[in-house]
Design a protein around this motif. Structure first.
Motif, mmCIF file in Angstrom:
data_model
loop_
_atom_site.group_PDB
_atom_site.id
_atom_site.type_symbol
_atom_site.label_atom_id
_atom_site.label_comp_id
_atom_site.label_asym_id
_atom_site.label_seq_id
_atom_site.Cartn_x
_atom_site.Cartn_y
_atom_site.Cartn_z
ATOM 1 N N THR A 33 -82.790 45.541 -69.067
ATOM 2 C CA THR A 33 -81.558 46.332 -69.064
ATOM 3 C C THR A 33 -81.938 47.743 -69.505
ATOM 4 N N LEU A 34 -80.978 48.656 -69.459
ATOM 5 C CA LEU A 34 -81.281 50.019 -69.869
ATOM 6 C C LEU A 34 -81.668 50.069 -71.343
ATOM 7 N N GLU A 35 -80.931 49.377 -72.201
ATOM 8 C CA GLU A 35 -81.242 49.397 -73.635
ATOM 9 C C GLU A 35 -82.580 48.740 -73.922
ATOM 10 N N GLU A 36 -82.907 47.682 -73.186
ATOM 11 C CA GLU A 36 -84.209 47.036 -73.368
ATOM 12 C C GLU A 36 -85.334 47.957 -72.914
ATOM 13 N N LYS A 163 -83.689 57.084 -69.596
ATOM 14 C CA LYS A 163 -82.357 56.964 -69.006
ATOM 15 C C LYS A 163 -82.311 57.583 -67.618
ATOM 16 N N TYR A 166 -84.330 55.510 -65.206
ATOM 17 C CA TYR A 166 -83.631 54.251 -64.917
ATOM 18 C C TYR A 166 -82.500 54.492 -63.919
ATOM 19 N N LEU A 249 -84.619 45.587 -62.556
ATOM 20 C CA LEU A 249 -83.535 46.085 -63.393
ATOM 21 C C LEU A 249 -82.391 45.080 -63.417
ATOM 22 N N ALA A 250 -81.945 44.746 -64.614
ATOM 23 C CA ALA A 250 -80.916 43.716 -64.771
ATOM 24 C C ALA A 250 -79.518 44.242 -64.491
ATOM 25 N N GLU A 251 -79.375 45.561 -64.371
ATOM 26 C CA GLU A 251 -78.064 46.157 -64.160
ATOM 27 C C GLU A 251 -78.010 46.871 -62.814
ATOM 28 N N THR A 252 -76.796 47.112 -62.349
ATOM 29 C CA THR A 252 -76.595 47.876 -61.125
ATOM 30 C C THR A 252 -75.878 49.168 -61.462
ATOM 31 N N ASP A 255 -72.445 49.123 -63.167
ATOM 32 C CA ASP A 255 -72.310 48.848 -64.598
ATOM 33 C C ASP A 255 -72.159 50.123 -65.420
#
Length: 453
Positions: A33-36, A163, A166, A249-252, A255
């Protein structure tokens, strides 16, 4: 002693964390994820790691400065072979050492010394008073504070770059997905146009025009695929992730489409900028340097103790078995500055000028941060407005394309209208993704300007 051991253990643990990245998947594929991704980068990005190591080095500087006030003990050992003992010339007169009445010369040369000599010694020096020592201790602690701010600044920069990298991957991947849908749509249109051509309902030029549109989309899609791959490699580089790992990447992008968060950012005021803390700490260091130069006018007092054992012999085997003699000295040394050619006065004047420069820079920084926040808010507002407009344009362009396609299928419209509508839709999508990327980057820039990263 327990405190020292505990501190050493903590330091070793921190060093191990700095040089040892987290365990990754054995299949060389990792999902973030972005935070990870940010958390991983803070431990593995070279700039972040070097900033953490620099903080450890500054703590060592404090211990180094502290050590100069403790007793300094040095041992010495010397061995000398006098290959040619020098002569000492004395007058050849009665009563003089070495007087030789048979020597007609007015002087006589005597050798003072033996062939072999050796010595052992210990010297202890202890500072009693030195104003620079106490200023230096405070300066070392202030330097440690500055290094901590430098580490914080490096981490902020890492958050910003990760960021942005990403978001670049997410935007490129979404663009690739949409263009693949566009290509599939044009492929379908091409097959339908070819079927209509074979049935005699359209001309050859309609088929050729659709093929040109299909080929252009393929070329554009290849560029987007390459751009996506490049952006992934840049993200891995910013994170400090080994290049032989595959990242997912776990997010799209959906999100991060949060208008409420954007609205909150636009109403947030500037909190704290670490750059100002760095500048203030530099001013503190300059003041301490000024104080150190002023204190150089004060005398310095040191104590010393010297203990020596020495021996000599005409033969080397007898050197360490013969009698050795002891010498010991205890004393103090007082150094009083008298005149240095106005060197200290020049350094003091230089420090005062540096302080005025830093004060001017501080005022400029405060004003520039306010302008930066204002500019970042305006950019974000414009980017969001543009994004909303481009979203509406995509909906309209999609509607126009669908209507042109229906008219073409029903024989009341031309293939040219469909191709033009598809080109307009592709242009609207390109403009949308450009606006989306600009909005995400503007959001990161505003977070940085507000001191929220």
């Amino acid at each position: 002693m327990k405190t020292l051991i505990k501190g050493l253990a903590i330091t070793l643990l921190l060093l191990f964390q700095l040089v040892s990245p987290p365990q990754l998947s054995a299949q060389n594929t990792v999902v973030f994820t972005l935070e990870e991704a940010i958390s991983y980068a803070l431990q593995n990005n070279p700039d972040a790691k070097n900033a953490a190591l620099e903080l450890l080095a500054s703590k060592a500087i404090i211990r180094q400065n502290l050590a100069t006030g403790l007793p300094q003990i040095n041992g010495t050992f010397d061995f000398t072979y006098n290959a040619a003992i020098p002569l000492i010339f004395l007058p050849n007169v009665p009563g003089s050492p070495g007087f030789n009445p048979d020597n007609p010369s007015e002087v006589v040369g005597l050798r003072f010394g033996v062939d072999f000599q050796s010595g052992l010694g210990v010297r202890v020096d202890q500072m009693i008073f030195d104003g620079s020592y106490f200023v230096g201790l405070k300066a070392a602690k202030t330097l440690n504070i500055l290094t901590a701010f430098d580490k914080e600044k490096a981490e902020i920069d890492v958050r910003e770059t990760v960021k942005k990298a990403y978001f670049t991957v997410l935007v490129n991947d979404e663009r690739r997905r949409i263009f693949q849908v566009n290509l599939d749509r044009v492929e379908t249109l091409l097959r339908e146009t070819e079927a209509l051509y074979e049935a005699g309902f359209v001309e050859k030029i309609d088929v050729s025009r659709t093929k040109v549109q299909r080929n252009n989309l393929k070329t554009e899609l290849d560029k987007i695929v390459a751009a996506t791959a490049i952006s992934v490699e840049i993200l891995k580089l910013q994170m400090g992730l080994p290049s032989d790992y595959t990242i997912e990447l776990a997010e799209t992008i959906r999100d991060f489409n949060n208008l409420a968060e954007v609205t909150e950012l636009l109403t947030t005021d500037l909190t704290r900028r670490v750059e100002l803390d760095q500048l203030k700490t530099n001013m503190d260091l300059t003041r301490l340097d000024l104080k150190n130069n002023q204190i150089q006018y004060m005398p310095r007092l040191n104590a010393f103790l010297t203990y020596n054992r020495s021996g000599a012999s005409l033969l080397l085997p007898d050197l360490y078995s013969s009698d050795w003699f002891t010498a010991a000295f205890v004393g103090v040394n007082l150094t009083i500055p008298i005149f240095d050619g106005f060197s200290k006065a020049a350094r003091i004047q230089q420090n005062r000028v540096q302080l005025r420069q830093l004060e001017n820079q501080q005022t400029f920084l405060k004003n520039s941060f306010e302008v930066e926040v204002y500019q970042a808010k305006v950019n974000l507002q414009n980017s969001v407005a543009t994004l909303q407009l481009q979203t509406e344009n995509i909906e309209l362009a999609t509607e126009v394309f669908e209507m042109a396609k229906i008219k073409f299928q029903e024989g009341v419209g031309s293939n040219l209208e469909v191709v033009d509508a598809d080109s307009a839709l592709k242009e609207a999508e390109n403009n949308y993704f450009a606006a989306l990327y600009d909005a995400l980057i503007a959001k990161v820039d505003l977070e940085k300007a507000l001191g929220l990263l």
